[in-house]
Structure formats: C-alpha cells, structure tokens
Design a protein around this motif. Structure first.
Motif, mmCIF file in Angstrom:
data_model
loop_
_atom_site.group_PDB
_atom_site.id
_atom_site.type_symbol
_atom_site.label_atom_id
_atom_site.label_comp_id
_atom_site.label_asym_id
_atom_site.label_seq_id
_atom_site.Cartn_x
_atom_site.Cartn_y
_atom_site.Cartn_z
ATOM 1 N N GLY A 70 0.704 -8.703 10.518
ATOM 2 C CA GLY A 70 0.664 -7.789 11.656
ATOM 3 C C GLY A 70 -0.054 -8.398 12.846
ATOM 4 N N ARG A 71 -1.158 -9.087 12.558
ATOM 5 C CA ARG A 71 -1.938 -9.721 13.628
ATOM 6 C C ARG A 71 -1.155 -10.853 14.295
ATOM 7 N NH1 ARG A 71 -5.847 -12.335 10.668
ATOM 8 N NH2 ARG A 71 -4.511 -14.189 10.761
ATOM 9 N N ASP A 72 -0.548 -11.720 13.495
ATOM 10 C CA ASP A 72 0.073 -12.920 14.055
ATOM 11 C C ASP A 72 1.403 -12.644 14.745
ATOM 12 O OD1 ASP A 72 -2.076 -14.372 13.203
ATOM 13 O OD2 ASP A 72 -1.118 -15.181 11.421
ATOM 14 N N VAL A 73 2.152 -11.662 14.259
ATOM 15 C CA VAL A 73 3.405 -11.310 14.936
ATOM 16 C C VAL A 73 3.106 -10.471 16.180
ATOM 17 C CG1 VAL A 73 5.620 -10.105 14.699
ATOM 18 C CG2 VAL A 73 4.735 -11.468 12.802
ATOM 19 N N GLY A 74 1.988 -9.745 16.152
ATOM 20 C CA GLY A 74 1.622 -8.934 17.306
ATOM 21 C C GLY A 74 2.398 -7.637 17.393
ATOM 22 N N ALA A 75 2.962 -7.224 16.265
ATOM 23 C CA ALA A 75 3.712 -5.968 16.195
ATOM 24 C C ALA A 75 3.654 -5.462 14.763
ATOM 25 C CB ALA A 75 5.158 -6.178 16.626
ATOM 26 N N VAL A 76 3.620 -4.157 14.612
ATOM 27 C CA VAL A 76 3.480 -3.527 13.302
ATOM 28 C C VAL A 76 4.665 -2.607 13.050
ATOM 29 C CG1 VAL A 76 2.190 -1.619 12.232
ATOM 30 C CG2 VAL A 76 0.981 -3.661 12.996
ATOM 31 N N ASN A 77 5.263 -2.719 11.862
ATOM 32 C CA ASN A 77 6.336 -1.781 11.507
ATOM 33 C C ASN A 77 5.941 -0.908 10.326
ATOM 34 O OD1 ASN A 77 6.562 -3.673 9.361
ATOM 35 N ND2 ASN A 77 8.740 -3.191 9.123
ATOM 36 N N THR A 78 4.709 -1.093 9.834
ATOM 37 C CA THR A 78 4.272 -0.376 8.642
ATOM 38 C C THR A 78 2.817 0.046 8.780
ATOM 39 O OG1 THR A 78 5.712 -1.791 7.307
ATOM 40 C CG2 THR A 78 4.082 -0.500 6.121
ATOM 41 N N LEU A 79 2.565 1.337 8.589
ATOM 42 C CA LEU A 79 1.207 1.870 8.570
ATOM 43 C C LEU A 79 0.897 2.284 7.137
ATOM 44 C CD1 LEU A 79 -0.112 4.433 11.192
ATOM 45 C CD2 LEU A 79 -0.818 4.514 8.809
ATOM 46 N N PHE A 80 -0.238 1.846 6.615
ATOM 47 C CA PHE A 80 -0.637 2.217 5.260
ATOM 48 C C PHE A 80 -2.117 2.562 5.227
ATOM 49 C CE2 PHE A 80 -1.217 -2.345 5.601
ATOM 50 C CZ PHE A 80 -2.341 -2.644 4.843
ATOM 51 N N ILE A 81 -2.538 3.208 4.141
ATOM 52 C CA ILE A 81 -3.904 3.725 4.020
ATOM 53 C C ILE A 81 -4.713 2.889 3.042
ATOM 54 C CG2 ILE A 81 -5.320 5.747 3.414
ATOM 55 C CD1 ILE A 81 -3.524 6.378 5.722
ATOM 56 N N ARG A 82 -5.932 2.582 3.406
ATOM 57 C CA ARG A 82 -6.913 2.025 2.482
ATOM 58 C C ARG A 82 -8.223 2.788 2.665
ATOM 59 N NH1 ARG A 82 -2.963 0.614 0.567
ATOM 60 N NH2 ARG A 82 -2.226 -1.486 0.030
ATOM 61 N N GLU A 83 -9.145 2.657 1.732
ATOM 62 C CA GLU A 83 -10.435 3.334 1.858
ATOM 63 C C GLU A 83 -11.555 2.317 1.925
ATOM 64 O OE1 GLU A 83 -11.047 6.159 -1.249
ATOM 65 O OE2 GLU A 83 -9.536 7.561 -0.485
ATOM 66 N N ASP A 84 -12.587 2.618 2.735
ATOM 67 C CA ASP A 84 -13.735 1.725 2.772
ATOM 68 C C ASP A 84 -14.695 2.088 1.634
ATOM 69 O OD1 ASP A 84 -15.198 3.969 3.543
ATOM 70 O OD2 ASP A 84 -15.452 3.311 5.627
ATOM 71 N N SER A 85 -15.833 1.435 1.561
ATOM 72 C CA SER A 85 -16.772 1.629 0.446
ATOM 73 C C SER A 85 -17.355 3.035 0.395
ATOM 74 C CB SER A 85 -17.902 0.602 0.539
ATOM 75 O OG SER A 85 -18.551 0.713 1.801
ATOM 76 N N ASN A 86 -17.258 3.744 1.508
ATOM 77 C CA ASN A 86 -17.761 5.123 1.549
ATOM 78 C C ASN A 86 -16.666 6.163 1.318
ATOM 79 O OD1 ASN A 86 -20.443 4.308 2.219
ATOM 80 N ND2 ASN A 86 -19.749 3.944 4.326
ATOM 81 N N GLY A 87 -15.455 5.694 1.024
ATOM 82 C CA GLY A 87 -14.351 6.614 0.786
ATOM 83 C C GLY A 87 -13.655 7.097 2.043
ATOM 84 N N LYS A 88 -14.001 6.513 3.184
ATOM 85 C CA LYS A 88 -13.337 6.903 4.436
ATOM 86 C C LYS A 88 -11.956 6.261 4.505
ATOM 87 C CE LYS A 88 -13.473 6.304 9.435
ATOM 88 N NZ LYS A 88 -13.966 5.471 10.534
ATOM 89 N N ARG A 89 -10.962 7.061 4.910
ATOM 90 C CA ARG A 89 -9.601 6.533 5.026
ATOM 91 C C ARG A 89 -9.487 5.628 6.248
ATOM 92 N NH1 ARG A 89 -4.562 10.289 4.107
ATOM 93 N NH2 ARG A 89 -5.140 11.115 6.134
ATOM 94 N N LEU A 90 -8.898 4.470 6.023
ATOM 95 C CA LEU A 90 -8.650 3.520 7.102
ATOM 96 C C LEU A 90 -7.145 3.402 7.323
ATOM 97 C CD1 LEU A 90 -11.095 0.674 6.000
ATOM 98 C CD2 LEU A 90 -11.535 2.495 7.670
ATOM 99 N N PHE A 91 -6.729 3.441 8.572
ATOM 100 C CA PHE A 91 -5.311 3.312 8.906
ATOM 101 C C PHE A 91 -5.030 1.846 9.235
ATOM 102 C CE2 PHE A 91 -6.372 7.732 9.763
ATOM 103 C CZ PHE A 91 -5.370 8.369 9.055
ATOM 104 N N MET A 92 -4.242 1.211 8.371
ATOM 105 C CA MET A 92 -3.988 -0.219 8.454
ATOM 106 C C MET A 92 -2.539 -0.481 8.873
ATOM 107 S SD MET A 92 -6.979 -1.206 7.442
ATOM 108 C CE MET A 92 -6.743 -2.968 7.140
ATOM 109 N N GLY A 93 -2.319 -1.659 9.463
ATOM 110 C CA GLY A 93 -0.973 -2.011 9.887
ATOM 111 C C GLY A 93 -0.544 -3.368 9.372
ATOM 112 N N THR A 94 0.744 -3.493 9.067
ATOM 113 C CA THR A 94 1.306 -4.780 8.691
ATOM 114 C C THR A 94 2.712 -4.901 9.255
ATOM 115 O OG1 THR A 94 1.634 -6.357 6.868
ATOM 116 C CG2 THR A 94 2.324 -4.078 6.459
ATOM 117 N N ASN A 95 3.282 -6.069 9.105
ATOM 118 C CA ASN A 95 4.654 -6.306 9.546
ATOM 119 C C ASN A 95 5.446 -6.791 8.340
ATOM 120 O OD1 ASN A 95 7.017 -7.823 10.543
ATOM 121 N ND2 ASN A 95 6.189 -7.371 12.568
#
Length: 311
Positions: A91-116
């Motif tokens: 996602g970083r190197d192409v500079g465009a994202v076609n996929t949003l997915f969820i991960r959690e940090d160590s405190n259980g907070k949802r993080l919105f992540m992107g990939t291509n």
C-alpha cells in the motif's frame, strides 16, 4: 458532483459485514466473488455495495463493531490514505489502497489498515498461467498511465524477476508521472518510456505485457502510435510471452487480447487478476491462508457470470 449516502445500509442480518466503496460500481463482481467465499466457508458475512463519493459517511459506517473491512475502488484509492492508521509495504509503495482491513493494537484498540492487493492479482496471474521462462530475465511492457500501471510496475519489479520495463501510453505526461512516482518510492529502476514505433523496433523484445487501458479502437494519432508500439513487440518472431489484459468489462476478450492471440502470445484475462486480488483480500479479512479459501468455486462463479454477459 458528490454522491452522498442518505441512509445507512441495514447490516442487522449479518454476523459480520464489509463494503465495496467507490463510484461507479454497478458492474463490479467484487460482492459476488466475496459472497462465494463466505457461502463456501459457512460464514454469515456479506460485502455490501456502497456506490458513493461520501467519504465522511463511509468513515462513520466503518466504526460499526461487526465491520470487517472494505474493498476500496475509484475514486477513493488515494483519498483514503490519510484516514488510515497504517499501511502494508504494498500500500505504501504503490501509493494507493484497494483494501481496508482491521487489526488491534496491544490495548485492543481497532486500527484501520490499508493494503494494495491489485499487485498480488497481477503477480498470481502470471505465476499461475504462464511459464516463468517466458518472462523472467526479459524486458516487460506496461500499457497505461494510471493506478493499475503503477501496480503492474510494482508487481513486475518486486516478484516477477523481469529486466527493463517499457512504458507505453497515449499521454506522455502520464508516463512521466509513473516514472517519477515509481522512482520516488524505490522501484523505478530501468523504466523506459517507449514513445514511437521506430524506438520500439530498436529494443529487445518483451516477455511479460500488462495492458491497463480501456477496450477501445485507437482514433487519435497518439492512441494509434501507442497501439503500433504494442504491435511491434507482439509481432516479434524471436519470442512470444504472456500478456495480462486487465480490462474485463463489459467483455473480457478485448481488441488487445485478440491481436495478442493472433500474434501467438499467451493471453491471460483480467478476471484472473480480479480473482487473486479478491482472494488476497479475504486472506486479510478471514485470517485464512489463500490455499484454504475456495478458489475453484470462485473461478466457476466468475466464469458463469462472464458467460451471462456474453448472451
């Protein structure tokens, strides 16, 4: 003109839900692809089409606790970046994202992540449908100047072991933008703009071609010259490689696919890239490896849908 969402979709009947966010998306086979995966895995999940340009409403909808992720398409692939908590290398190197997915940090907070995952679709299309010796250690060719062309350059350079990458497009300024961006992101080595038929005739033949342009008959002088450049590479008698035709709507068999077939090239239809980028999305969303996902059933469903379109 912005296309706003007036009412939130009803998600109450699904255990988990995602979205296809973009405009226009009426022709997209993404919801069908993902529903096939979920049905075959026994999951009460659904990807809901969200035909909209309303970014604020989308950012509100994804806060729902049963939201698992989204396919993000035009015109949002770049605009979504500033709203994400993190990006994969693709996602970083192409500079465009076609996929949003969820991960959690160590405190259980949802993080919105992107990939291509478009880059994975291109990679797998070649690895699964063409012999490596037909394209490895040979020049490659990318036709186009948009986001798909950038994804093609990334996939070819990162995984497919090609040499020089030729760029061909009717608009020279778009080619320069691709050259500049790919170089800035660290994978712009050995990119060459091939602008004329005469220039193409002096160059070594290609082994892999990725066509990232709509299906149309060239009309302007610039379009005609770009097509002539492609035909120079296709007509080389010394080597015939594989071409991935990314355009599959409204029909998967395009003018470029036909002239490539007649020239003796292996033609890979864009639905292959669609399928493998989609399965890669479901890998992020379900936590299952690609080999555990129902690829065969997805291929059958997409093939049936294409047959319908031809009737």
């Amino acid at each position: 003109m912005s296309l706003e969402i007036t009412t939130a979709p009803d998600v109450s009947t699904f255990e988990r839900h995602g979205y296809l966010f973009g405009h226009p998306i009426a022709h997209s086979m993404s919801p069908l692809l993902h529903q096939t995966v979920y049905d075959n895995m026994g999951l009460n999940w659904s990807q809901i089409p969200l035909d909209s340009t309303d970014m604020n409403m989308f950012l509100s909808l994804i806060q729902h606790p049963s939201f698992y992720g989204a396919s993000v398409t035009m015109p949002h692939k770049v605009a979504i970046l500033k709203h994400l908590d993190g990006l994969t290398p693709e996602g970083r190197d192409v500079g465009a994202v076609n996929t949003l997915f969820i991960r959690e940090d160590s405190n259980g907070k949802r993080l919105f992540m992107g990939t291509n995952t478009d880059v994975i679709g291109i990679r797998e299309s070649f690895l699964r449908n063409a012999s490596p010796e037909s394209f490895q250690n040979r020049p490659a060719l990318v036709i186009g100047g948009g986001g798909a062309a950038r994804s093609a350059v990334y996939a070819l350079r990162t995984w497919l072991n090609v040499g020089t990458i030729y760029l061909v497009n009717r608009d020279a300024s778009e080619v320069q933008a691709v050259l500049d961006e790919c170089t800035a992101r660290g994978y712009g080595d050995s990119l060459v703009h091939v602008a004329t038929e005469a220039q193409a005739e002096q160059l070594e033949g290609a082994g892999a071609i990725v066509a990232c342009v709509p299906n149309f008959t060239p009309k302007t002088p610039e379009e005609q010259e770009a097509r002539k450049v492609l035909e120079v590479f296709l007509q080389r008698k010394s080597h015939k490689g594989a071409i991935l035709e990314m355009c599959y709507h409204p029909v998967p068999y395009t003018e470029i696919a036909e002239i490539s077939r007649l020239a003796g090239w292996k033609v890979i239809l864009g639905t292959e890239a669609l399928i493998y980028q989609g399965l890669e999305q479901d890998r992020y969303w379900t936590g299952k490896e690609t080999a555990e996902l129902p690829a065969k059933q997805v291929q059958e469903v997409i093939a049936a849908k294409l047959s319908e379109a031809k009737l």
